[in-house]
Write a protein that holds these residues in place. Sequence first.
Motif: not given
Length: 231
Positions: A37-55
């Motif tokens: 859900f948080l990854s879809d809120l960004t205009e950037e690459d959602p995969c990278s934001l998901y990975l940051i969240n996970f880390i």
Amino acid sequence: VKRFKEPKEERRPWRIWFYDTSKQAIGSLFIHFANVFLSDLTEEDPCSLYLINFILDATLGMLLIWLGVKVVSWIVQHKKYTYLVFGEYGDPPQAAAWIGQCILYLLIMIFEKTVISLVLLIPGWTKLQQILLSYIPNPQLELVLVMLVVPFIVNAIMFWVVDSLIMRKYKQKDTLNINGSIETPRARRTEESQALLSPYMDFDQSENDQDISGLQGTNQKMKQPSYEVVI
């Protein structure tokens, strides 16, 4: 693997093991959908934001989970809510205790995810997003790494660590505090047996000695010749 690594005398039955690990499974599902859900809120690459969240969940989040488990366990023990102590389900195990502990663990995960989300509001994460996966030109490979490979490895480590936090602590229950000192039941039973047996052994030995000496004295009296004085 972790269950079979436990000592045989402390190994959890499958039902207890399921109760312990299912709490983490529910918490991990919540974290996964929250990260999507948080990854879809960004205009950037959602995969990278998901990975940051996970880390962040695997580093700072682990510290927050540890803190949450310690605080909740202290409150539950202070209030003497026995069935809400992590890893305690009653004898026989009660599903109601498992449900209550699942709710507590889910509240801890909500607290953890809220703090991580606030950390992500700090400026500077956008540059890290661009650097993190910029060396992977293939979007499909990026998706496999972010959604499968990295979560599998990190989740395995997190499950192992968190399971050690929320499982029943057998070693703590096998120790007794006697006069301010920690003593195991085996040592206590050994000392009690020595204390109980030694007086009786001494008493029996003293009685046997007295009986033997008495018998010897009787035999000596019987062996002594009798004399009559005739005047």
